[in-house]
Motif scaffolding. Structure first.
Motif, PDB file in Angstrom:
ATOM      1  N   ALA A  61      17.637 -32.218 -22.847  1.00 12.68           N
ATOM      2  CA  ALA A  61      17.035 -32.510 -21.551  1.00 12.68           C
ATOM      3  C   ALA A  61      15.886 -33.484 -21.738  1.00 12.68           C
ATOM      4  CB  ALA A  61      16.522 -31.227 -20.900  1.00 12.68           C
ATOM      5  N   LEU A  62      15.832 -34.478 -20.866  1.00 15.28           N
ATOM      6  CA  LEU A  62      14.742 -35.459 -20.853  1.00 15.28           C
ATOM      7  C   LEU A  62      14.145 -35.476 -19.457  1.00 15.28           C
ATOM      8  CD1 LEU A  62      13.162 -37.830 -22.172  1.00 15.28           C
ATOM      9  CD2 LEU A  62      14.966 -39.336 -21.326  1.00 15.28           C
ATOM     10  N   ILE A  63      12.822 -35.327 -19.392  1.00 15.49           N
ATOM     11  CA  ILE A  63      12.113 -35.296 -18.105  1.00 15.49           C
ATOM     12  C   ILE A  63      11.015 -36.349 -18.119  1.00 15.49           C
ATOM     13  CG2 ILE A  63      10.613 -33.936 -16.590  1.00 15.49           C
ATOM     14  CD1 ILE A  63      12.046 -31.430 -17.623  1.00 15.49           C
ATOM     15  N   SER A  64      10.937 -37.142 -17.046  1.00 14.25           N
ATOM     16  CA  SER A  64       9.869 -38.125 -16.870  1.00 14.25           C
ATOM     17  C   SER A  64       9.119 -37.798 -15.587  1.00 14.25           C
ATOM     18  CB  SER A  64      10.440 -39.544 -16.799  1.00 14.25           C
ATOM     19  OG  SER A  64       9.429 -40.485 -16.519  1.00 14.25           O
ATOM     20  N   LEU A  65       7.795 -37.779 -15.666  1.00 14.40           N
ATOM     21  CA  LEU A  65       6.943 -37.375 -14.556  1.00 14.40           C
ATOM     22  C   LEU A  65       6.019 -38.522 -14.151  1.00 14.40           C
ATOM     23  CD1 LEU A  65       5.905 -34.212 -16.490  1.00 14.40           C
ATOM     24  CD2 LEU A  65       7.151 -34.027 -14.341  1.00 14.40           C
ATOM     25  N   ILE A  91      14.213 -30.455 -25.870  1.00 10.71           N
ATOM     26  CA  ILE A  91      13.604 -30.839 -24.593  1.00 10.71           C
ATOM     27  C   ILE A  91      12.493 -31.852 -24.856  1.00 10.71           C
ATOM     28  CG2 ILE A  91      12.393 -30.012 -22.540  1.00 10.71           C
ATOM     29  CD1 ILE A  91      13.517 -27.156 -23.374  1.00 10.71           C
ATOM     30  N   LEU A  92      12.558 -32.984 -24.169  1.00 12.10           N
ATOM     31  CA  LEU A  92      11.520 -34.022 -24.294  1.00 12.10           C
ATOM     32  C   LEU A  92      10.953 -34.294 -22.908  1.00 12.10           C
ATOM     33  CD1 LEU A  92      11.796 -37.257 -26.455  1.00 12.10           C
ATOM     34  CD2 LEU A  92      10.489 -37.165 -24.333  1.00 12.10           C
ATOM     35  N   ILE A  93       9.648 -34.060 -22.754  1.00 13.97           N
ATOM     36  CA  ILE A  93       8.955 -34.245 -21.475  1.00 13.97           C
ATOM     37  C   ILE A  93       7.882 -35.306 -21.659  1.00 13.97           C
ATOM     38  CG2 ILE A  93       7.567 -33.140 -19.688  1.00 13.97           C
ATOM     39  CD1 ILE A  93       8.813 -30.448 -20.621  1.00 13.97           C
ATOM     40  N   THR A  94       7.891 -36.309 -20.800  1.00 12.90           N
ATOM     41  CA  THR A  94       6.879 -37.352 -20.877  1.00 12.90           C
ATOM     42  C   THR A  94       6.351 -37.671 -19.480  1.00 12.90           C
ATOM     43  OG1 THR A  94       6.369 -39.563 -21.782  1.00 12.90           O
ATOM     44  CG2 THR A  94       8.480 -39.303 -20.651  1.00 12.90           C
ATOM     45  N   ALA A  95       5.274 -38.440 -19.435  1.00 17.98           N
ATOM     46  CA  ALA A  95       4.691 -38.899 -18.175  1.00 17.98           C
ATOM     47  C   ALA A  95       4.714 -40.421 -18.157  1.00 17.98           C
ATOM     48  CB  ALA A  95       3.259 -38.385 -18.029  1.00 17.98           C
ATOM     49  N   THR A  96       4.856 -41.007 -16.983  1.00 16.36           N
ATOM     50  CA  THR A  96       4.855 -42.465 -16.885  1.00 16.36           C
ATOM     51  C   THR A  96       3.493 -43.050 -17.231  1.00 16.36           C
ATOM     52  OG1 THR A  96       4.240 -42.481 -14.546  1.00 16.36           O
ATOM     53  CG2 THR A  96       6.610 -42.386 -15.080  1.00 16.36           C
ATOM     54  N   HIS A  97       2.461 -42.229 -17.133  1.00 17.56           N
ATOM     55  CA  HIS A  97       1.073 -42.588 -17.428  1.00 17.56           C
ATOM     56  C   HIS A  97       0.424 -43.388 -16.303  1.00 17.56           C
ATOM     57  CE1 HIS A  97      -2.229 -42.185 -20.103  1.00 17.56           C
ATOM     58  NE2 HIS A  97      -2.323 -43.450 -20.461  1.00 17.56           N
ATOM     59  N   THR A  98       0.962 -43.261 -15.071  1.00 14.29           N
ATOM     60  CA  THR A  98       0.246 -43.845 -13.952  1.00 14.29           C
ATOM     61  C   THR A  98      -1.137 -43.217 -13.854  1.00 14.29           C
ATOM     62  OG1 THR A  98       0.110 -44.005 -11.539  1.00 14.29           O
ATOM     63  CG2 THR A  98       1.476 -42.231 -12.420  1.00 14.29           C
ATOM     64  N   LEU A 214      -3.397 -41.870  -4.321  1.00 12.13           N
ATOM     65  CA  LEU A 214      -2.375 -41.397  -5.234  1.00 12.13           C
ATOM     66  C   LEU A 214      -1.200 -42.363  -5.202  1.00 12.13           C
ATOM     67  CD1 LEU A 214      -1.205 -37.874  -5.983  1.00 12.13           C
ATOM     68  CD2 LEU A 214       0.522 -39.481  -5.145  1.00 12.13           C
ATOM     69  N   SER A 215      -0.704 -42.736  -6.391  1.00  9.35           N
ATOM     70  CA  SER A 215       0.382 -43.704  -6.463  1.00  9.35           C
ATOM     71  C   SER A 215       1.108 -43.582  -7.794  1.00  9.35           C
ATOM     72  CB  SER A 215      -0.167 -45.133  -6.316  1.00  9.35           C
ATOM     73  OG  SER A 215       0.828 -46.101  -6.581  1.00  9.35           O
ATOM     74  N   ALA A 216       2.398 -43.874  -7.784  1.00  7.43           N
ATOM     75  CA  ALA A 216       3.172 -43.945  -9.021  1.00  7.43           C
ATOM     76  C   ALA A 216       2.971 -45.275  -9.729  1.00  7.43           C
ATOM     77  CB  ALA A 216       4.659 -43.737  -8.717  1.00  7.43           C
ATOM     78  N   ASP A 217       2.206 -46.180  -9.145  1.00 11.21           N
ATOM     79  CA  ASP A 217       1.837 -47.471  -9.717  1.00 11.21           C
ATOM     80  C   ASP A 217       3.078 -48.288 -10.070  1.00 11.21           C
ATOM     81  OD1 ASP A 217       0.400 -49.550 -11.441  1.00 11.21           O
ATOM     82  OD2 ASP A 217      -1.284 -48.281 -10.909  1.00 11.21           O
ATOM     83  N   LEU A 218       2.940 -49.213 -11.007  1.00  9.38           N
ATOM     84  CA  LEU A 218       4.033 -50.154 -11.266  1.00  9.38           C
ATOM     85  C   LEU A 218       5.267 -49.484 -11.865  1.00  9.38           C
ATOM     86  CD1 LEU A 218       4.317 -51.140 -14.541  1.00  9.38           C
ATOM     87  CD2 LEU A 218       2.077 -52.076 -14.004  1.00  9.38           C
TER      88      LEU A 218
END
Length: 421
Positions: A61-65, A91-98, A214-218
């Protein structure tokens, strides 16, 4: 360069892949911004995107937040294992880093990270629930699939460690190292219909940091563009590459803490959309050029993880909102997901360009994607040579010189080699 297709057999059944997308926009913004001015309103929604893949034996599972960072993800990964049966190490969970979104999770001992508020811990539990729901949906939607990968380029990022006014600071350094690659993994079903697209790019999504919204940015703009180009038939997951020394070419452009007026904020959002469009459009171009071949792929999946306790050092000249518990060691978490000749290499910090280059040069796999802030964020992770200069990634690195770079490259390749058959 595409992956190789083979004919499935009873011993090696066809790959199955499913994806899902869930809105995680908080309605109450109180105390959720860990850096800069508090959120005053919502500009655009933020999402959680998930992919589940299964080769008949191994499920990953891969999750991006759309978040600034995800701290220690051990609790939710244990919960996923207990409730869904997906192995903890798969399981790999990461954030976009916005930088215009909340953080979740606890800060690991010794890590240099933005401390969460009581409100962010409540929000964390909501996001954990959303992860479980997304994985259930992705698993239910899984179907026989094939996979391919390719690489393009976008000149949106720039090295941000600049020497100005007699010292090193965050700025624009066009002569510094910068990885312009847009790395893409495409999943589609056996009729060629898209399922998911994994996008990997190296930039801090900070175009609109400071607007108070609040924004998901680019990163969010890029994913929206990709999904729209495929008529929302796929889910696009943004994963951060070697972001430790990379910023966007255009951001708000004001001194830290300055409050923009309406025109300045509007310009920042135009820059956000333009830069997101550039990366997203290149990802679409690359995806459309990936030849995954006809028929099903008998692709083997391997996944694994490793935690290494490395000597800790205190940060220096970092943001006031960053917290670091005094410890002798800090945990470096490594994770690999190998799908055929595609290697996803997760590292629990903001890795700089040179470490990514070294890893790819040493990797025997056709495609190697380094994913920063995977399953934790302990701080910046600088290459050894960079410690000769007091740059931001060194000041914010919680690991003593001479330990992180080798541990990442050698650790990732050792984990990946365990799955070579």
């Amino acid at each position: 360069m595409p992956t190789t297709s083979t004919t499935p057999s009873p011993e090696h059944p066809a790959l199955r892949v499913g994806a899902a997308k869930v809105d995680i926009t908080p309605q109450d913004l109180t105390a959720l911004h860990p850096m800069g001015r508090p959120f005053e309103r919502i500009h655009d929604p933020i999402h959680l995107r998930a992919v589940v893949a299964h080769d008949g034996t191994t499920e990953v599972a891969l999750i991006s937040l759309d978040l600034v960072e995800a701290g220690d993800m051990t609790p939710v990964r244990r919960r996923i294992e207990d409730e869904l049966g997906i192995a903890f190490a798969h399981i790999l969970i990461t954030a976009t880093h916005t930088h215009s979104a909340p953080r979740i999770g606890e800060v690991s001992p010794g890590a240099l990270a933005h401390a969460g508020s009581p409100e962010s811990l409540v929000y964390t539990e909501r996001v954990y629930d959303a992860m479980l729901a997304a994985l259930r949906s992705a698993r239910a939607a899984a179907r026989p699939a094939r996979v391919g990968a390719g690489v393009g380029s976008a000149d949106v990022n720039v090295n941000r460690e600049a020497y100005l006014g007699g010292g090193w600071t965050l700025g624009v350094n066009p002569d510094g190292p910068s990885d312009k690659a847009v790395r893409v993994v495409r999943f589609e079903d056996l009729e060629g219909r898209p399922i998911a697209l994994l996008l990997n790019y190296s930039v801090h999504p900070t175009s609109v940091l400071g607007t108070g919204e609040l924004s998901a940015d680019l990163a969010g703009a890029a994913c929206r563009h990709v999904e729209e180009c495929f008529d929302d038939a796929l889910v696009c997951l943004w994963t951060p590459g070697t972001i430790g020394d990379q910023g966007p070419r255009i951001d708000l452009g004001l001194p830290w803490g300055a409050v923009p007026d309406a025109r300045q904020s509007a310009r920042a959002y135009r820059a956000m959309e333009a830069q997101g469009l550039m990366v997203g459009a290149e990802a679409v171009r690359v995806a459309e050029g990936i030849a995954v071949g006809a028929g099903a792929h008998a692709v083997r999946i391997h996944a694994g993880q490793r935690e290494v306790a490395l000597p800790a050092k205190p940060g220096s000249d970092v943001m006031e909102s960053m917290r670091q518990e005094p410890t002798e060691t800090v945990p470096l978490r490594l994770a690999v997901i190998r799908i055929g000749e595609i290697l996803l290499a997760g590292v629990s910090g903001e890795v700089v360009t040179e470490i990514g280059r070294r890893l790819r040069a040493a990797s025997p796999f056709t495609h190697t994607l380094l994913i920063s802030i995977a399953n934790d964020r302990i701080g910046y992770i600088a290459d050894d040579a960079r410690f000769d200069r007091p740059v931001h990634s060194v000041r914010g690195c919680p690991i003593v010189r001479g330990h992180a770079e080798d541990s990442i490259v050698e650790g990732v390749l050792a984990l990946a080699a365990e799955g070579v058959r």
